[in-house]
Design a protein around this motif. Structure first.
Motif, short mmCIF file in Angstrom:
data_model
loop_
_atom_site.label_atom_id
_atom_site.label_comp_id
_atom_site.label_asym_id
_atom_site.label_seq_id
_atom_site.Cartn_x
_atom_site.Cartn_y
_atom_site.Cartn_z
N ASP A 24 -8.13 4.99 -42.93
CA ASP A 24 -9.46 5.56 -42.70
C ASP A 24 -10.39 5.22 -43.86
O ASP A 24 -11.55 4.84 -43.66
CB ASP A 24 -9.35 7.08 -42.54
N GLY A 25 -9.87 5.32 -45.09
CA GLY A 25 -10.68 4.99 -46.25
C GLY A 25 -11.08 3.53 -46.28
O GLY A 25 -12.22 3.19 -46.61
N ILE A 26 -10.17 2.64 -45.89
CA ILE A 26 -10.47 1.21 -45.87
C ILE A 26 -11.60 0.92 -44.89
O ILE A 26 -12.58 0.25 -45.22
CB ILE A 26 -9.22 0.40 -45.49
N PHE A 27 -11.47 1.42 -43.67
CA PHE A 27 -12.44 1.10 -42.64
C PHE A 27 -13.80 1.72 -42.92
O PHE A 27 -14.83 1.15 -42.56
CB PHE A 27 -11.93 1.57 -41.27
N VAL B 30 -8.42 -6.61 -44.21
CA VAL B 30 -9.48 -5.60 -44.26
C VAL B 30 -9.62 -4.93 -45.62
O VAL B 30 -10.70 -4.46 -45.97
CB VAL B 30 -9.29 -4.52 -43.17
N SER B 31 -8.54 -4.89 -46.40
CA SER B 31 -8.63 -4.22 -47.70
C SER B 31 -8.96 -5.19 -48.83
O SER B 31 -9.53 -4.81 -49.85
CB SER B 31 -7.31 -3.51 -48.04
N ASN B 32 -8.57 -6.46 -48.64
CA ASN B 32 -8.71 -7.46 -49.69
C ASN B 32 -8.06 -6.98 -50.98
O ASN B 32 -8.55 -7.22 -52.09
CB ASN B 32 -10.19 -7.77 -49.94
N ASN B 33 -6.93 -6.27 -50.81
CA ASN B 33 -6.24 -5.67 -51.95
C ASN B 33 -4.74 -5.70 -51.66
O ASN B 33 -4.26 -4.98 -50.79
CB ASN B 33 -6.72 -4.23 -52.14
N ASP B 34 -4.01 -6.52 -52.40
CA ASP B 34 -2.58 -6.68 -52.14
C ASP B 34 -1.80 -5.40 -52.40
O ASP B 34 -0.77 -5.16 -51.77
CB ASP B 34 -1.99 -7.82 -52.99
N TYR B 35 -2.26 -4.57 -53.34
CA TYR B 35 -1.56 -3.32 -53.63
C TYR B 35 -1.62 -2.39 -52.43
O TYR B 35 -0.62 -1.75 -52.06
CB TYR B 35 -2.15 -2.64 -54.87
#
Length: 231
Positions: A94-97, A154-159
């Motif tokens: 939800d936070g990502i979107f 969608v996050s562009n964040n591997d973590y």
């Protein structure tokens, strides 16, 4: 450059970890089942070192429990554990979107993003077909890859992507034994993969959130059903 022996050992380590994870996801290694490094090394006809490293990796991922005297056993997740996984992914996704505005915009001239969405869509289509057919073996593989690719996109964040991937695998590890014995399995397998990609392709964050929320609601309802069956 690392020595070739180290490369071979690390490759074996990954292959063994992947193979054992697939055994758990397929239900061939059941929750609570115990085994030793020696047993696995003999099964795969390899030395003990990469096996031990692979088992330690799977323990770090929460899939195995380690006992100094008895070896390893498949972790046994509870229904409450599963609820926690669902709630965690609800908050993160939800936070990502809602917050990553560039992610939820139409692809436009960003060709690489458009290509990535096409790839995710293909996996989603395969996963949705398997879900509607009740084919767990096909569904699990495509579903895991679908969510990993989508999370990275969608996050562009591997973590974040790795965290969600870990939750995804753990949720399947919990779910598989129940789903394989459920006569109403078709009623509980989510098949909204393409709907989610469609929403992201259109840049509709609210629609994407709604798809995921509906999925999470279904997952929590399934957890409640499992509780009711155990009473």
């Amino acid at each position: 450059m690392p020595a070739s022996g180290a490369v071979t050992r690390n490759t074996l380590r990954r292959q063994i970890a992947d193979a054992l994870r697939d055994e758990v996801l397929a239900g061939r290694l059941q929750p609570g089942e115990e085994f030793t490094v020696k047993q696995i090394a003999e099964q795969y006809e390899v030395s003990a070192t990469p096996v031990r490293e692979a088992l330690v990796d799977l323990s770090a991922q929460g899939l195995l429990d380690s006992d100094q005297h008895r070896g390893f056993r498949v972790h046994q997740f509870t229904v409450d554990d599963y609820r926690g996984m669902v709630e965690a992914r609800m908050l993160v996704v939800d936070g990502i979107f809602r917050r990553h505005d560039p992610v939820t915009q139409p692809p436009g001239p960003d060709v690489s993003r458009g290509v990535a969405l096409v790839s995710v869509r293909r996996r989603g289509e395969a996963a949705a077909r398997a879900a509607r057919a009740g084919d767990l073996d096909i569904l699990i593989g495509y579903d895991i890859r679908y969510w990993r690719e989508l999370a990275r996109l969608v996050s562009n964040n591997d973590y974040i992507a790795d965290f969600l991937h870990r939750l995804r695998v753990q949720a399947w590890v919990f779910s598989v034994p129940y789903l394989r014995s459920d006569r109403d399995v078709l009623g509980w397998l989510w098949s909204g993969h393409v709907d989610l990609v469609d929403a992201l392709t259109l840049g509709d964050a609210e629609a994407a959130v709604a798809v995921v929320q509906a999925y999470n609601t279904q997952s929590l309802a399934w957890a409640d059903r499992l509780d009711s069956l155990s009473e």
